[in-house]
Scaffold this active site. Sequence first.
Site: not given
Ligand code: ZN
Length: 450
Positions: A119, A153-154, A425, A88, A180, A86
């Site tokens: 990520d 995705e987030e 994150h 984003d 994934d 992803h």
């Molecule tokens: Zn992710």
Amino acid sequence: MAELDHPQSDLEPAAARLAEAVRYRTVSYEERERIEDDQFAAFGEFLERMYPRVHAELELRVVGHSRLYRWAGREDGAPAALLLAHQDVVPVDDEPSWTYPPFDGVIADGHVWGRGTIDDKSRVLATLEAVEAALADGWRPRRTVYLAFGHDEEIGGEHGAAKVAELLAAEGVMADFVLDEGGVIGVGLIDGVPVPTATIMVGEKGFVTVRLSTSDVGGHASMPPRRTAVGRLARAVAALQDKPMPLRVTEPVREMVARVAPYLPGVRGTLLAKVAKWDKALARVLAMRPQTASLVRTTTAPTVIRGGVKPNVLPQTAEAFVNFRILHGDTVDDVLAHCRRVVRDKQVSVELAPGERAEPSPVSSTDSPHFRLLGELTTAVVPEAAVTTGLVPGATDARHYHRVARERFGFAPILMDSTELDRIHGTDERLSLDNYARLIRFTGQLLRRL
Ligand SMILES: [Zn+2]
């Protein structure tokens, strides 16, 4: 550590491209009006500039800002794989505490620094690096491969992955497997295991949020009823917290323990191997720590509680939200029924909160050629790694693709200890150049085996 056969001269420009990718603020916000569309558009153009062969030779469809590439195989027939990643990233709310500004894309100390370096921009770009290099070699996969890079995705993937999967389903696509994000190669993550553990995720837990609410007539706090709305609600939340859903050992967990036990030295390994034969005992052992408890039960997390307006006024309403991550074997309905049974208070209403929910995913077998292939390619980049299994505790874009692939796996061959994992994150997200080289090499090898 294994010698990396990715030449340094290729790695440098690849790392520079990853650093540049970080500079596009493709941030997903829950408040959708804050999302900067032009950043996503510019990021797409950047990918097209950086990977000219991919964009000349693969068929591309853009859905919102999500990108679906089809790489036609040499042979007809069903596609081999769907490689997901992803574009984003999550927002940054502590910019001053970062060593390098989170969207500057700095390369320093052997790392690319910035939001998205793990990520998940590294996986978007590593996939494109690998395909671009294969095309430069004049190579094409035997069977068709899809690449799908979501853009939300987030925040659930509803406008990206969900739509892309719908499109594939409408075309009757059924790939052998989806790969994934999810597991990584953990260093020192399992107490006592001296080798890195590569956790290939074979399924994803479900999730749902339950809303509890109650109302009352209100009035002055000097003459309260036996329970105020706040008291009643607090009691319901406490009951749920104290009475979690039952422990259960599922096949991926049994398998995980069986694969790890031989690496545990001495008596601990023997003990674990013994315990692993008894589901009840194993469940109890794993339930002792939050990190492993999530593997053996549907977890209960009260996340929001509110009610009342003033310290000396009886509250008229109170509500709470409790988030559950659903283990295989339980369902959304089971969670709701469990809540109603445990709360057992007619004045507290228990219902599913609006918004997203998901049942647990199907579970892939480790007795599959694709699982074995991922394991084999992992030990090609980190020979000493023990290959094991796991369940993704959160939710990724992969959950939208169940209908269009027979099996699903979540994995990236990057070595991470617990400090590095906290950066995902979090503050100071970064990816080492060695990890990036591993990721590109692994993806390239995988493509050549499809
Ligand atoms: Zn992710």
